[in-house]
Design a protein around this motif. Structure first.
Motif, PDB file in Angstrom:
ATOM      1  N   TYR A   1      94.217   9.469  -5.318  1.00 16.18           N
ATOM      2  CA  TYR A   1      95.634   9.940  -5.029  1.00 16.18           C
ATOM      3  C   TYR A   1      96.197  10.883  -5.903  1.00 16.18           C
ATOM      4  CZ  TYR A   1     100.490  10.221  -3.777  1.00 16.18           C
ATOM      5  OH  TYR A   1     101.703  10.618  -3.557  1.00 16.18           O
TER       6      TYR A   1
ATOM      7  N   THR B   1      93.990  14.176  -6.088  1.00 12.82           N
ATOM      8  CA  THR B   1      94.026  14.709  -4.735  1.00 12.82           C
ATOM      9  C   THR B   1      92.570  14.744  -4.185  1.00 12.82           C
ATOM     10  OG1 THR B   1      93.960  16.973  -5.719  1.00 12.82           O
ATOM     11  CG2 THR B   1      95.993  15.909  -5.058  1.00 12.82           C
ATOM     12  N   CYS B   2      92.013  13.851  -3.993  1.00 15.01           N
ATOM     13  CA  CYS B   2      90.382  13.604  -3.529  1.00 15.01           C
ATOM     14  C   CYS B   2      90.505  12.560  -2.718  1.00 15.01           C
ATOM     15  CB  CYS B   2      89.403  14.180  -4.635  1.00 15.01           C
ATOM     16  SG  CYS B   2      89.375  12.506  -5.573  1.00 15.01           S
TER      17      CYS B   2
END
Length: 91
Positions: free
Chosen positions: A76, A79-80
């Motif tokens: 999270y 951002t993956c």
């Protein structure tokens, strides 16, 4: 656990004389790559996730695997997807 590697087993289908077994194996941690991608240091990841700098270092250097909750938190913040945090191999 086999030879120090933790296997999570998935059965695709059962045959009358047995089952075909596949195991998804986590290989190398890709955390170093993702940190560079978002231009973040291990210390910053530690601050944002609440995990100790030593724990982050253990993951980056493949001394330990992340558990499910840790991987979800780290993914999270970076951002993956969780699946992108490790090289995965079906054996």
């Amino acid at each position: 656990m086999v030879n120090g590697t933790i296997y999570r087993e998935y059965y695709l289908f059962d045959l009358p004389k047995g089952a075909i077994r596949l195991a998804l194996v986590r290989r190398r941690c890709r955390l170093r790559y993702h940190l560079a991608r978002v231009k973040m240091t291990q210390a910053e990841l530690s601050r944002r996730t609440g995990y100790s700098p030593q724990q982050i270092s253990n993951w980056v250097n493949n001394r330990e695997h992340m558990n499910y909750e840790s991987a979800a938190t780290v993914a999270y913040v970076l951002t993956c997807h969780m699946e992108e945090l490790y090289d995965l191999e079906w054996v």
